[in-house]
Write an enzyme that holds these catalytic residues in place. Structure first.
Site, PDB file in Angstrom:
ATOM      1  N   GLU A  77     -14.198  84.231 -58.733  1.00  0.00           N
ATOM      2  CA  GLU A  77     -13.665  85.008 -57.712  1.00  0.00           C
ATOM      3  C   GLU A  77     -14.567  86.294 -57.593  1.00  0.00           C
ATOM      4  O   GLU A  77     -14.587  86.441 -59.287  1.00  0.00           O
ATOM      5  CB  GLU A  77     -12.277  85.224 -57.229  1.00  0.00           C
ATOM      6  CG  GLU A  77     -11.518  86.308 -56.688  1.00  0.00           C
ATOM      7  CD  GLU A  77     -10.491  87.178 -56.917  1.00  0.00           C
ATOM      8  OE1 GLU A  77      -9.592  86.060 -57.203  1.00  0.00           O
ATOM      9  OE2 GLU A  77      -9.972  87.611 -56.124  1.00  0.00           O
ATOM     10  N   ALA A 119     -12.520  89.784 -47.299  1.00  0.00           N
ATOM     11  CA  ALA A 119     -10.969  90.614 -46.845  1.00  0.00           C
ATOM     12  C   ALA A 119     -10.257  89.513 -46.631  1.00  0.00           C
ATOM     13  O   ALA A 119      -9.684  89.760 -46.838  1.00  0.00           O
ATOM     14  CB  ALA A 119     -11.200  90.840 -45.220  1.00  0.00           C
ATOM     15  N   HIS A 154     -16.251  89.958 -56.718  1.00  0.00           N
ATOM     16  CA  HIS A 154     -16.359  90.790 -55.941  1.00  0.00           C
ATOM     17  C   HIS A 154     -16.932  92.015 -56.325  1.00  0.00           C
ATOM     18  O   HIS A 154     -17.154  92.009 -56.748  1.00  0.00           O
ATOM     19  CB  HIS A 154     -15.269  91.788 -55.703  1.00  0.00           C
ATOM     20  CG  HIS A 154     -13.558  91.320 -55.106  1.00  0.00           C
ATOM     21  ND1 HIS A 154     -13.519  90.261 -54.451  1.00  0.00           N
ATOM     22  CD2 HIS A 154     -12.578  90.359 -56.063  1.00  0.00           C
ATOM     23  CE1 HIS A 154     -12.825  89.209 -53.990  1.00  0.00           C
ATOM     24  NE2 HIS A 154     -12.044  89.962 -55.079  1.00  0.00           N
ATOM     25  N   TYR A 213     -21.004  98.658 -51.241  1.00  0.00           N
ATOM     26  CA  TYR A 213     -21.827  97.352 -51.506  1.00  0.00           C
ATOM     27  C   TYR A 213     -23.027  97.678 -51.813  1.00  0.00           C
ATOM     28  O   TYR A 213     -23.923  96.318 -52.160  1.00  0.00           O
ATOM     29  CB  TYR A 213     -21.544  96.746 -50.096  1.00  0.00           C
ATOM     30  CG  TYR A 213     -20.177  96.926 -49.539  1.00  0.00           C
ATOM     31  CD1 TYR A 213     -19.427  95.662 -50.459  1.00  0.00           C
ATOM     32  CD2 TYR A 213     -19.352  97.107 -48.793  1.00  0.00           C
ATOM     33  CE1 TYR A 213     -18.004  95.723 -50.770  1.00  0.00           C
ATOM     34  CE2 TYR A 213     -17.998  96.933 -48.976  1.00  0.00           C
ATOM     35  CZ  TYR A 213     -17.472  96.671 -49.044  1.00  0.00           C
ATOM     36  OH  TYR A 213     -16.310  96.210 -48.967  1.00  0.00           O
ATOM     37  N   ARG A 265     -10.059 100.881 -55.196  1.00  0.00           N
ATOM     38  CA  ARG A 265     -10.367 101.396 -53.887  1.00  0.00           C
ATOM     39  C   ARG A 265      -8.686 101.778 -53.364  1.00  0.00           C
ATOM     40  O   ARG A 265      -7.693 101.255 -54.058  1.00  0.00           O
ATOM     41  CB  ARG A 265     -11.035 100.352 -52.847  1.00  0.00           C
ATOM     42  CG  ARG A 265     -12.197 100.264 -53.191  1.00  0.00           C
ATOM     43  CD  ARG A 265     -12.792  99.152 -52.620  1.00  0.00           C
ATOM     44  NE  ARG A 265     -13.764  99.344 -51.874  1.00  0.00           N
ATOM     45  CZ  ARG A 265     -13.637  98.953 -50.656  1.00  0.00           C
ATOM     46  NH1 ARG A 265     -14.340  97.787 -51.011  1.00  0.00           N
ATOM     47  NH2 ARG A 265     -14.286  99.305 -49.656  1.00  0.00           N
ATOM     48  N   PRO A 269     -15.644  87.117 -44.331  1.00  0.00           N
ATOM     49  CA  PRO A 269     -16.415  88.271 -43.329  1.00  0.00           C
ATOM     50  C   PRO A 269     -17.829  89.270 -43.339  1.00  0.00           C
ATOM     51  O   PRO A 269     -16.787  90.297 -44.908  1.00  0.00           O
ATOM     52  CB  PRO A 269     -14.821  88.190 -42.857  1.00  0.00           C
ATOM     53  CG  PRO A 269     -14.556  87.417 -43.132  1.00  0.00           C
ATOM     54  CD  PRO A 269     -14.714  86.818 -44.429  1.00  0.00           C
ATOM     55  N   ASN A 270     -17.666  89.698 -42.537  1.00  0.00           N
ATOM     56  CA  ASN A 270     -18.304  90.565 -42.915  1.00  0.00           C
ATOM     57  C   ASN A 270     -19.729  91.005 -43.998  1.00  0.00           C
ATOM     58  O   ASN A 270     -21.091  92.062 -44.144  1.00  0.00           O
ATOM     59  CB  ASN A 270     -18.311  92.240 -43.125  1.00  0.00           C
ATOM     60  CG  ASN A 270     -17.029  92.349 -41.632  1.00  0.00           C
ATOM     61  OD1 ASN A 270     -17.767  91.947 -40.812  1.00  0.00           O
ATOM     62  ND2 ASN A 270     -16.086  92.436 -41.718  1.00  0.00           N
ATOM     63  N   ARG A 306     -23.804  97.367 -44.471  1.00  0.00           N
ATOM     64  CA  ARG A 306     -22.425  98.794 -43.700  1.00  0.00           C
ATOM     65  C   ARG A 306     -21.993  99.148 -45.199  1.00  0.00           C
ATOM     66  O   ARG A 306     -22.400  98.338 -46.473  1.00  0.00           O
ATOM     67  CB  ARG A 306     -21.479  97.191 -43.202  1.00  0.00           C
ATOM     68  CG  ARG A 306     -21.554  96.263 -45.150  1.00  0.00           C
ATOM     69  CD  ARG A 306     -19.569  95.531 -44.747  1.00  0.00           C
ATOM     70  NE  ARG A 306     -19.705  95.035 -45.354  1.00  0.00           N
ATOM     71  CZ  ARG A 306     -18.651  94.319 -46.039  1.00  0.00           C
ATOM     72  NH1 ARG A 306     -17.426  95.176 -45.148  1.00  0.00           N
ATOM     73  NH2 ARG A 306     -17.952  93.533 -47.048  1.00  0.00           N
ATOM     74  N   ASN A 309     -16.742  84.761 -53.115  1.00  0.00           N
ATOM     75  CA  ASN A 309     -16.402  85.929 -52.805  1.00  0.00           C
ATOM     76  C   ASN A 309     -16.148  85.968 -50.630  1.00  0.00           C
ATOM     77  O   ASN A 309     -16.523  85.864 -50.199  1.00  0.00           O
ATOM     78  CB  ASN A 309     -17.779  87.120 -52.252  1.00  0.00           C
ATOM     79  CG  ASN A 309     -17.745  88.329 -51.872  1.00  0.00           C
ATOM     80  OD1 ASN A 309     -16.663  88.565 -52.124  1.00  0.00           O
ATOM     81  ND2 ASN A 309     -18.084  89.863 -52.258  1.00  0.00           N
TER      82      ASN A 309
HETATM   83  C1  DHK Z   1     -15.626  92.771 -49.637  1.00  0.00           C
HETATM   84  C2  DHK Z   1     -14.786  92.869 -48.353  1.00  0.00           C
HETATM   85  O1  DHK Z   1     -15.574  92.982 -47.626  1.00  0.00           O
HETATM   86  C3  DHK Z   1     -13.886  93.999 -49.039  1.00  0.00           C
HETATM   87  O2  DHK Z   1     -12.690  93.792 -47.782  1.00  0.00           O
HETATM   88  C4  DHK Z   1     -13.256  93.519 -50.061  1.00  0.00           C
HETATM   89  C5  DHK Z   1     -15.398  92.593 -51.321  1.00  0.00           C
HETATM   90  C6  DHK Z   1     -13.758  93.791 -50.911  1.00  0.00           C
HETATM   91  C7  DHK Z   1     -16.433  92.722 -51.943  1.00  0.00           C
HETATM   92  O3  DHK Z   1     -16.161  94.570 -53.342  1.00  0.00           O
HETATM   93  O4  DHK Z   1     -17.228  92.457 -52.279  1.00  0.00           O
HETATM   94  O5  DHK Z   1     -12.420  93.788 -50.510  1.00  0.00           O
END
Ligand code: DHK
Length: 145
Positions: free
Chosen positions: A99, A78, A101, A24, A108, A11-12, A19, A75
């Site tokens: 995995e 959330a 991130h 990021y 965080r 998601p996102n 964002r 990845n």
């Molecule tokens: C991305 C997200 O959207 C968060 O919910 C995770 C992760 C971290 C990232 O660092 O790629 O907590």
């Protein structure tokens, strides 16, 4: 026909580059996909790159990877911190799982420190920014020999 490496994004991550750029970065997910495809061509690996905002879709893609993919780079975003369903799906997959991130989740909020997916992952990466995707692909190439 060699099996592809699945890159699954939760998601996102479709908003990557827009964002919270301080967290990021400003690179888009399409840019990341392009870099992975270029490196995959260099390494002789096929890439299947996907993103969804829906937990069930991620589960469906992990199930699809069974018998189809050589390995999974995920990845979960959330879903990392919430999804037993994604963990259970990954437990049904036989190949290597990395995995990833983008951010250093352990620096965080406390709720980002726990990962269900880590119980299955063969390697866990955090804090390498979007460069982590290419590093994960290089590591996957090594794991697959
Ligand atoms: C991305 C997200 O959207 C968060 O919910 C995770 C992760 C971290 C990232 O660092 O790629 O907590």
């Amino acid at each position: 026909m060699p099996r592809p490496i699945y890159f699954l994004n939760g998601p996102n991550l479709n908003l990557l580059g827009q964002r919270e750029p301080d967290v990021y970065g400003r690179t888009t997910l399409a840019d990341v996909e392009g870099a992975c495809r270029a490196l995959g061509a260099e390494l002789g690996l096929e890439i299947s790159f996907k993103q969804s905002n829906h937990e069930g879709q991620i589960v469906d893609w992990v199930q699809e990877a069974r018998g189809t993919a050589a390995g999974i780079v995920i990845n979960p975003a959330a879903l990392t911190h919430t999804s037993v369903a994604v963990l259970d799906a990954l437990n049904s997959f036989d190949g290597p799982v990395i995995e990833l991130h983008i951010s250093q989740v352990h620096k965080r909020e406390a709720f980002r420190h726990h990962s269900y997916v880590s119980q299955r992952a063969d390697a866990v990466m955090a804090g390498f920014g979007v460069h982590g995707y290419e590093l994960a692909l290089r590591h996957m190439a090594q794991l697959l020999g």
